[in-house]
Design a protein around this motif. Structure first.
Motif, PDB file in Angstrom:
ATOM      1  N   GLY A 113       5.745 -49.720 -28.178  1.00 36.63           N
ATOM      2  CA  GLY A 113       5.183 -48.936 -27.076  1.00 36.63           C
ATOM      3  C   GLY A 113       4.493 -47.662 -27.537  1.00 36.63           C
ATOM      4  N   HIS A 114       4.963 -47.073 -28.637  1.00 39.21           N
ATOM      5  CA  HIS A 114       4.325 -45.848 -29.124  1.00 39.21           C
ATOM      6  C   HIS A 114       2.890 -46.134 -29.571  1.00 39.21           C
ATOM      7  N   GLU A 116       1.148 -48.812 -28.435  1.00 42.05           N
ATOM      8  CA  GLU A 116       0.410 -49.256 -27.246  1.00 42.05           C
ATOM      9  C   GLU A 116      -0.075 -48.064 -26.425  1.00 42.05           C
ATOM     10  N   ALA A 117       0.785 -47.051 -26.300  1.00 43.15           N
ATOM     11  CA  ALA A 117       0.380 -45.846 -25.569  1.00 43.15           C
ATOM     12  C   ALA A 117      -0.836 -45.221 -26.250  1.00 43.15           C
ATOM     13  N   ALA A 118      -0.794 -45.159 -27.582  1.00 43.07           N
ATOM     14  CA  ALA A 118      -1.910 -44.562 -28.323  1.00 43.07           C
ATOM     15  C   ALA A 118      -3.192 -45.359 -28.110  1.00 43.07           C
TER      16      ALA A 118
END
Lengths: 218, 254
Positions: A113-114, A116-118
């Motif tokens: 997720g880190h 994907e957020a980026a």
């Protein structure tokens, strides 16, 4: 000259090269290790497979054999290197293989997720790696990297067999000439031990620095 | 006929033998707030991830403003259940990073905007804290500020309160409610039925990768006859402590 003085002189002559080759190999090994881990984590499957094979070969062959093959076998494939250059290259490749595995673990340990957020926010893969993933894993990979760096200090001793005039080469030379093996080997052991302790101390300082920078804690 | 703001046509996603999305059609107009409800594994989160372009489709297509959205094009923003803040950066840095790197704003501009966004979610005072020093609700509000900062045209909320306690849930839902009132187009996956009912203009009920009910939120919750939806809502109502336990399953129009 007394044996003690000769030994000390040999240490003084060999130490700079040992430290120099070690630092240079750790530096190139870290850069290459990060690149290999990135290529394996973000790259296409065939690239991952190829790099996996290379890492397995480097990890599967004793360093003494690799150094020997590169220095004495190199000229047969047009790779005519000086002992120091061959030693630096061999140790860098060896370091990169192990470092890359540490970084690969670092990438795998970060929640997807880190990344994907980026991605959704418009960061490029390169920005995501340098600004988010590497700083985020820095603290957790440092002990493993420092551990390898310590092992690599002692692997530099192997380079004496390809005639790199580093610590083991110069000090054991005194031993062979004077037959004072006990004294010279003890001096050698103490020298490496001192380097290892300094490295461990440096790593602890670095760990605190990274913790301050990335966690805001001391 | 004009193209809807968001158009999903016959979306299919299959992983191995598992059909995750089984032909989903959905169209959303600008400014709509759509609540996605349904049991776990019904495909709600997958639907959001496919719309965002994070997961590949095995069939159908998604168009946002007439184009296929790609992650990072700034059209679609997403707020995750697990917040996904970057732990080594402060709240302000989390919000400012993409402004600087992707929107090419100067350090000062990005900082100003980040602080304005944090103010909007009521966290300006905590701008210099790192995620570990924030409560879950505060972390999620930072994540919302981070998404808002790059001004996406569509925001997807993937169970934004699922890992929060009731109080923290309320503070996050209040922020989302505020956004809904500003006319942002949003898709909200949530198990907070009361929230969906009060904030969403439209509710969509999914089960086994299909849309079973799609309509105005009020009528979906009160009137829709779909038996699977009624069962789903009945189990929810039974768990609301102060609600009288229905003697018989809730009937349409009750």
């Amino acid at each position: 000259m007394s044996i003690a003085a000769e030994t000390l002189w040999a240490v003084a002559r060999g130490l700079p090269l040992t430290v120099g080759i070690w630092l240079a190999s750790v530096a190139t090994g870290l850069v290459a290790g990060v690149l290999v881990a990135c290529a394996r984590h973000f790259g296409p499957r065939p690239v991952n497979g190829l790099l996996l094979a290379l890492v397995e070969i480097v990890r599967g062959v004793p360093f003494v054999v690799q150094a020997f093959l590169l220095y004495y076998g190199g000229p047969f494939i047009g790779l005519d290197l000086t002992p120091i250059l061959a030693g630096w290259l061999a140790l860098s490749v060896y370091a990169a293989a192990y470092f890359s595995e540490v970084f690969r673990g670092g990438f795998a340990a970060i929640p997807p997720g880190h990344t994907e957020a980026a991605r959704l926010l418009g960061l490029t893969t390169r920005q995501t790696i340098t600004r988010i993933l590497l700083p985020e894993m820095a603290l957790s990979v440092l002990p493993a990297l420092a551990n390898l760096a310590v092992i690599l200090i002692k692997e530099t001793a192997i380079l004496s067999i390809i005639t790199v005039p580093e610590l083991t080469f110069t000090v054991s030379g005194v031993g062979s000439a004077t037959f004072a093996f006990a004294q010279t080997m003890t001096a050698l052991a103490l020298s490496y031990w001192l380097l290892v302790e300094l490295t461990a101390y440096g790593a602890r300082r670095l760990e605190r620095g990274i913790a301050r920078a990335t966690l805001g804690t001391a | 006929m004009t193209q809807p703001f968001l158009l999903a046509e016959r979306l299919e996603r299959r992983v191995g033998d598992t059909q995750i999305l089984a032909g989903i059609d959905l169209s959303v107009e600008k400014g709509e707030v759509v609540g996605l409800i349904g049991p776990s594994g019904s495909g709600k989160s997958s639907l959001l991830r496919c719309i965002a372009g994070l997961d590949p489709l095995t069939g159908g297509r998604v168009l946002v403003e007439g184009r296929v959205p790609a992650p990072g094009d700034g059209i679609v923003g997403m707020v995750f259940q697990q917040f996904n803040l970057w732990p080594h950066l402060t709240a302000q840095e989390n919000v400012a990073l993409a402004l600087r790197l992707a929107r090419k704003k100067s350090r000062a501009e990005a900082a100003d905007r980040a602080r304005a966004m944090l103010d909007r979610v009521g966290l300006l005072k905590l701008a210099d804290r790192r995620p570990a020093q924030l409560s879950g609700g505060q972390q999620q509000r930072v994540a919302i500020a981070r998404t808002l900062a790059v001004e996406p045209h569509l925001i997807l909320f993937d169970e934004p309160t699922a890992s929060l306690d009731p109080e923290l849930t309320t503070e996050v839902l209040d922020v989302i409610r505020g956004l809904a009132e500003t006319g942002l187009t949003m898709l909200v996956v949530s198990h907070e039925m009361g929230f969906v009912a009060s904030v969403a203009s439209r509710a969509v009920f999914l089960d086994h990768g299909k849309v079973l009910v799609d309509g105005p939120a009020r009528s979906v919750f009160r009137d829709a006859a779909e038996p699977r939806l009624r069962r789903f809502l009945a189990t929810y109502l039974q768990r609301v402590a102060w609600a009288p336990e229905p003697a018989t399953p809730v009937t349409p129009g009750a």
